[in-house]
Design an enzyme around this catalytic site. Structure first.
Site, short mmCIF file in Angstrom:
data_model
loop_
_atom_site.label_atom_id
_atom_site.label_comp_id
_atom_site.label_asym_id
_atom_site.label_seq_id
_atom_site.Cartn_x
_atom_site.Cartn_y
_atom_site.Cartn_z
N ASN A 106 0.87 -1.18 0.00
CA ASN A 106 0.00 0.00 0.00
C ASN A 106 0.91 1.23 0.00
O ASN A 106 1.51 1.56 1.01
CB ASN A 106 -0.89 -0.03 1.25
CG ASN A 106 -1.73 1.24 1.38
OD1 ASN A 106 -1.77 2.07 0.47
ND2 ASN A 106 -2.39 1.38 2.52
N TRP A 107 0.98 1.87 -1.15
CA TRP A 107 1.90 3.02 -1.28
C TRP A 107 1.36 4.27 -0.60
O TRP A 107 2.07 5.26 -0.47
CB TRP A 107 2.14 3.33 -2.75
CG TRP A 107 2.88 2.26 -3.50
CD1 TRP A 107 3.26 1.02 -3.05
CD2 TRP A 107 3.33 2.34 -4.87
NE1 TRP A 107 3.91 0.33 -4.05
CE2 TRP A 107 3.98 1.13 -5.17
CE3 TRP A 107 3.25 3.33 -5.86
CZ2 TRP A 107 4.54 0.87 -6.42
CZ3 TRP A 107 3.81 3.07 -7.11
CH2 TRP A 107 4.45 1.85 -7.38
N LYS A 108 0.08 4.24 -0.23
CA LYS A 108 -0.57 5.42 0.39
C LYS A 108 -0.38 6.64 -0.52
O LYS A 108 -0.31 6.49 -1.74
CB LYS A 108 -0.05 5.64 1.81
CG LYS A 108 -0.17 4.36 2.65
CD LYS A 108 0.03 4.56 4.12
CE LYS A 108 -0.12 3.21 4.84
NZ LYS A 108 0.01 3.33 6.29
N HIS A 128 -9.53 1.27 5.19
CA HIS A 128 -8.22 1.43 5.84
C HIS A 128 -8.40 2.37 7.04
O HIS A 128 -9.19 3.31 6.99
CB HIS A 128 -7.20 2.01 4.86
CG HIS A 128 -5.80 1.96 5.38
ND1 HIS A 128 -5.32 2.87 6.28
CD2 HIS A 128 -4.79 1.08 5.16
CE1 HIS A 128 -4.07 2.55 6.58
NE2 HIS A 128 -3.73 1.47 5.92
N GLU A 148 -6.72 4.72 8.08
CA GLU A 148 -6.51 6.16 7.77
C GLU A 148 -7.78 6.76 7.18
O GLU A 148 -8.10 7.92 7.42
CB GLU A 148 -5.29 6.31 6.84
CG GLU A 148 -3.99 6.09 7.61
CD GLU A 148 -2.86 5.50 6.79
OE1 GLU A 148 -2.91 5.55 5.56
OE2 GLU A 148 -1.92 4.97 7.42
N GLU A 205 -5.17 -4.67 10.69
CA GLU A 205 -4.13 -3.65 10.87
C GLU A 205 -4.44 -2.86 12.14
O GLU A 205 -5.21 -1.90 12.10
CB GLU A 205 -4.12 -2.68 9.68
CG GLU A 205 -3.85 -3.32 8.35
CD GLU A 205 -3.28 -2.31 7.36
OE1 GLU A 205 -2.18 -2.57 6.85
OE2 GLU A 205 -3.91 -1.27 7.10
N GLY A 220 2.77 2.38 10.83
CA GLY A 220 3.73 3.46 10.67
C GLY A 220 4.46 3.84 11.96
O GLY A 220 5.11 4.88 12.03
N SER A 223 3.66 -2.02 10.34
CA SER A 223 5.11 -2.09 10.55
C SER A 223 5.72 -3.43 10.13
O SER A 223 6.66 -3.93 10.76
CB SER A 223 5.47 -1.77 12.01
OG SER A 223 5.06 -0.44 12.34
N GLY A 255 3.02 -1.15 4.29
CA GLY A 255 2.99 0.27 3.97
C GLY A 255 4.38 0.77 3.62
O GLY A 255 4.86 0.60 2.49
P1 13P Z 1 3.21 0.47 7.65
O1 13P Z 1 3.70 -0.83 7.06
O2 13P Z 1 3.93 1.67 7.16
O3 13P Z 1 3.11 0.37 9.15
O4 13P Z 1 1.70 0.66 7.12
C1 13P Z 1 0.80 -0.37 7.23
C2 13P Z 1 -0.43 -0.03 6.47
O5 13P Z 1 -1.18 0.84 6.85
C3 13P Z 1 -0.67 -0.77 5.22
O6 13P Z 1 -1.96 -0.56 4.75
#
Ligand code: 13P
Length: 251
Positions: free
Chosen positions: A9-11, A94, A96, A164, A170, A210, A231
């Site tokens: 997931n590149w966000k 998600h 977020e 998640e 993150g 993470s 992520g």
């Molecule tokens: P990280 O791997 O940066 O913790 O992010 C996880 C995430 O939200 C994937 O959708």
């Protein structure tokens, strides 16, 4: 056994040039890995670029969000009909989106149903906040997210669920493999209650939060963890390739 899936997931990261470079750096190595479905989820505006670069490879493509309506006055949104044919998967709910954009379980449910109706594979994201875990509510929170998120869904065959925990995203504070496994068992149980044990047993359950090349194998060893939603580490071609290769050892 469910398919093992490693999704990146590149966000909200990468310019078009960076997206192109990232795919070019890892495409061949990812294509060569067997036993794992690898999936890239770039921002909407790069989907077509990445789709072109992935054509002819085994690497799949997903979007990071979607609106439930098929068209209309929803400025800035992207519909299932727009994604259909462009990508195969779509990340929905998600944390977020839930935390920063106020998405409710009910809205996420509408998206899941719309994705399935459009022939897309939804990756339904669930996970508790830190205070909910500390208050002993983690299982109840996730059961509710799964229950409401899948209301009205009758066929689980296209479904992927990602656990998640919000506190692990993150932060570098990944859930322990035991915590991940325990929650996956809860999710598998909730799926079994709705779809039956056989269908629940086939649904890929991914851990996210993470994940890196140092811990991915620990998750992959857990019986109910069928892959990862990555992520930050998915923006590093070398790290992401290694994560996929390590996961493949356990698939
Ligand atoms: P990280 O791997 O940066 O913790 O992010 C996880 C995430 O939200 C994937 O959708």
């Amino acid at each position: 056994m469910p398919t093992t899936i490693i999704a990146g997931n590149w966000k909200m990261n990468t310019t078009r040039q960076e997206a192109r470079a990232l795919v070019e750096q890892m495409r061949d190595a990812l294509d060569a890995v067997e036993g794992v479905t690898t999936l890239l989820c770039p921002p909407f505006v790069h989907l077509e670029t990445v789709a072109d670069l992935l054509r002819g490879t085994s690497v799949a493509l997903g979007a990071q969000n979607m609106h439930p309506e098929s068209s209309g006055a929803f400025t800035g949104e992207v519909s299932p009909d727009m994604l259909r044919g462009l990508c195969e998967y779509v990340i929905l709910g998600h944390s977020e989106r839930r935390e920063l954009f106020g998405e409710t379980d009910e809205f996420v449910n509408a998206k899941v149903r719309a994705a399935l109706a459009a022939g897309l594979r939804p990756i339904l994201c669930v996970g508790e906040r830190l205070e909910q875990r500390e208050g002993g509510e983690a299982d109840a929170v996730v059961e509710r997210q799964v229950g409401v998120g899948l209301e009205g869904v009758e066929d689980a065959s296209a479904l992927v669920v990602a656990y998640e925990p919000v506190w692990a995203i993150g932060t570098g504070r990944a859930a322990t493999p035991d915590v991940a496994q325990s929650m996956m068992a809860t999710i598998r149980g909730a799926l079994a209650a709705r779809f039956g044990a056989d269908a629940a047993g086939e649904a890929p359950l991914l851990y996210g939060g993470s994940v890196n090349l140092g811990n991915v194998e620990e998750y992959a060893r857990q019986p109910d963890v069928n892959g990862a939603l990555v992520g930050g580490a998915s923006l590093d071609a070398e790290a992401f390739t290694k994560i996929v290769q390590l996961a493949a050892r356990h698939s």
